[in-house]
Motif scaffolding. Structure first.
Motif, short mmCIF file in Angstrom:
data_model
loop_
_atom_site.label_atom_id
_atom_site.label_comp_id
_atom_site.label_asym_id
_atom_site.label_seq_id
_atom_site.Cartn_x
_atom_site.Cartn_y
_atom_site.Cartn_z
N SER A 272 0.83 -1.22 0.00
CA SER A 272 0.00 0.00 0.00
C SER A 272 0.86 1.26 0.00
O SER A 272 0.72 2.14 0.85
N CYS A 273 1.75 1.34 -0.96
CA CYS A 273 2.62 2.50 -1.10
C CYS A 273 2.34 3.24 -2.41
O CYS A 273 1.91 2.62 -3.39
N THR A 274 2.57 4.54 -2.40
CA THR A 274 2.56 5.35 -3.61
C THR A 274 4.01 5.69 -3.94
O THR A 274 4.69 6.37 -3.17
N ILE A 275 4.47 5.17 -5.09
CA ILE A 275 5.85 5.38 -5.52
C ILE A 275 5.77 6.06 -6.88
O ILE A 275 5.40 5.45 -7.88
N ALA A 276 6.07 7.35 -6.91
CA ALA A 276 5.82 8.15 -8.11
C ALA A 276 7.05 8.98 -8.46
O ALA A 276 7.58 9.70 -7.61
N GLN A 277 7.46 8.89 -9.71
CA GLN A 277 8.69 9.54 -10.16
C GLN A 277 8.36 10.71 -11.08
O GLN A 277 8.22 10.56 -12.30
N PHE A 278 8.22 11.89 -10.49
CA PHE A 278 7.97 13.11 -11.26
C PHE A 278 9.02 14.17 -10.92
O PHE A 278 8.73 15.36 -10.85
N TYR A 279 10.27 13.73 -10.70
CA TYR A 279 11.35 14.67 -10.39
C TYR A 279 11.49 15.66 -11.54
O TYR A 279 11.72 15.27 -12.69
N PRO A 280 11.37 16.97 -11.27
CA PRO A 280 11.24 17.92 -12.38
C PRO A 280 12.55 18.52 -12.89
O PRO A 280 12.53 19.21 -13.90
N PHE A 281 13.67 18.28 -12.21
CA PHE A 281 14.88 19.04 -12.50
C PHE A 281 15.80 18.36 -13.51
O PHE A 281 16.76 18.99 -13.98
N ASP A 282 15.57 17.08 -13.82
CA ASP A 282 16.52 16.36 -14.66
C ASP A 282 15.80 15.25 -15.42
O ASP A 282 15.16 14.39 -14.81
#
Length: 422
Positions: A272-282
């Motif tokens: 039950s985890c939210t693992i989201a990759q929206f790193y905006p700098f690179d």
């Protein structure tokens, strides 16, 4: 600041500090210090036409009697020979803080404070010691500081009073952007090989370099239990675990330059985890979830978890050891191409996100994705396919925020508000 003369003629003026020495401000104008000797004022200011003078202001604010931030202010009063006055307001906020410099915890210790605790030089927990951080405590780390754990760390936050680990800069990079929303402000938490039995409960870790790093150790012993917690906006890895025993539930791991979650062997249960990759700098950001199945893998179970991001594939599974077999994704929503190989049996009741939908990518699941101001809210929107899709048998009773899950629980760390649920 600069004071300009645009009048067309040279001018003389006087300057005085309205509150004098009773405020926390100190003034120097054009090399003249305003102090007790000149009664916090001067009449010796001459500014030629189209010229200027420079004013330097320092503030050393007094300790306040209250635990909340207190405002201190003063006025600079410029008076022309004609009698015309102009005021410049000076104001700053002071917040009583406890300072800790290079602390080595050699015996069981608790840090509990309703005021900020500012850490310089880092915290080191010796191998025979336990450091406990009480609910409602915020630790502000200087740029070179983090927590190095050779013994045991317990962050005992609650749903109503999180433990917060963050950088110590409370100013702004730009008018719209506090430093607290930018990554790499402090060094994060490092669990060394001798460290076992660590717990991060209702703990918010953000804007670090590496959020949490766990070094290899005996997989038969628990290295880390992390629940109802957040690791967000890191300049390195979010949570990196190599050949260790970890349990992560009801937690958010988001927006990191490296992988949001990296599991390299060991034993891991992610529920039950939210693992989201929206790193905006690179654009060369890591995966949301990066799994290495090596010879030391004991088990890997990922259940009821929402794993998404910008890229078409944010889930990486690498087989260093082809004999590693005890791994499974169950009742998850994954932004990765549908698995059609022999490994398809490892993906049970999994929803594969339509990676051809590149207009909103994984953003459509979440309440707010404001990349201009770096404000993110990873609670579910009504359009998310994660709603009602978790396994009632294995979902926790509550969610990241302590809200009770219903009989049709949602995938991810957050249960969609029942009053809004269709």
């Amino acid at each position: 600041m600069w004071v300009y003369n645009r009048s067309g003629d040279g001018l003389r003026c006087s300057l005085r500090q309205e509150k004098g020495g009773s405020s926390g401000f100190r003034i120097n104008i054009d090399g003249i210090y305003l102090g007790a000797d000149n009664n916090y004022g001067t009449s010796e200011i001459e500014i030629r036409n189209k010229d200027s003078v420079q004013v330097f202001v320092e503030a050393t604010l007094p300790e306040a009697s209250q635990s909340t931030p207190q405002k201190d202010e003063d006025n600079l009063i410029f008076t022309l020979q004609s009698g015309v006055e102009q005021k410049v307001n000076l104001n700053a906020w002071a917040w009583n803080a406890k300072l800790i410099k290079g602390l080595v915890v050699k015996r069981d210790t608790m840090i509990s404070s309703s005021s900020p605790v500012v850490i310089y030089g880092g915290l080191k927990v010796d191998s025979n010691a336990v450091l406990t951080v009480a609910a409602g405590t915020t630790l502000y780390f200087h740029n070179d500081a983090g927590i190095n754990v050779y013994g045991r760390l317990r962050c005992e936050g609650t749903a109503d009073a999180n433990v917060i680990l963050r950088g110590d800069r409370i100013d702004r990079m730009f008018d719209y952007l506090p430093y607290d929303r930018t990554p790499g402000q402090w060094q994060g938490v490092h669990f060394y090989s001798s460290s076992y039995g660590n717990e991060l409960l209702h703990t918010d870790i953000h804007s670090a370099f590496d959020g949490v790093v766990a070094d290899s150790s005996d997989v038969s012993q628990s290295k880390l239990i992390m629940s109802h917690s957040t690791i967000h906006n890191c300049q390195g890895v979010g949570l990196g675990a190599k050949d260790v025993n970890i349990t992560v539930s009801n937690s958010q791991l988001t927006n990191t330059l490296g992988d949001c979650l990296r599991i390299d062997g060991g034993s891991a249960e992610i529920n039950s985890c939210t693992i989201a990759q929206f790193y905006p700098f690179d654009g060369q950001r890591g995966a949301a979830l990066n799994v290495v199945l090596n010879k030391n893998l004991k088990k890997l179970y990922v259940t009821n978890s929402l794993i998404t991001g910008y890229a078409d594939n944010v889930v990486s599974v690498t087989k260093e050891d082809t004999t590693a077999s005890d791994w499974l994704f169950d009742h998850c929503l994954l932004r990765t191409p549908k698995v059609t190989t022999a490994d398809s049996a490892k993906f049970v009741n999994v929803l594969f996100e339509n990676v051809k939908d590149t207009t909103t990518m994984g953003e459509k699941h979440f309440q707010k994705m404001d990349t201009d101001n770096l404000i993110y809210d990873f609670h579910l929107r009504d359009k998310s396919a994660a709603i009602d899709q978790a396994d009632p048998k294995t979902s926790p009773a509550d969610d990241h925020d302590g809200m009770k899950r219903d009989d049709k629980p949602d995938i991810g760390a957050y249960e969609y508000e029942k009053t809004e649920k269709k």
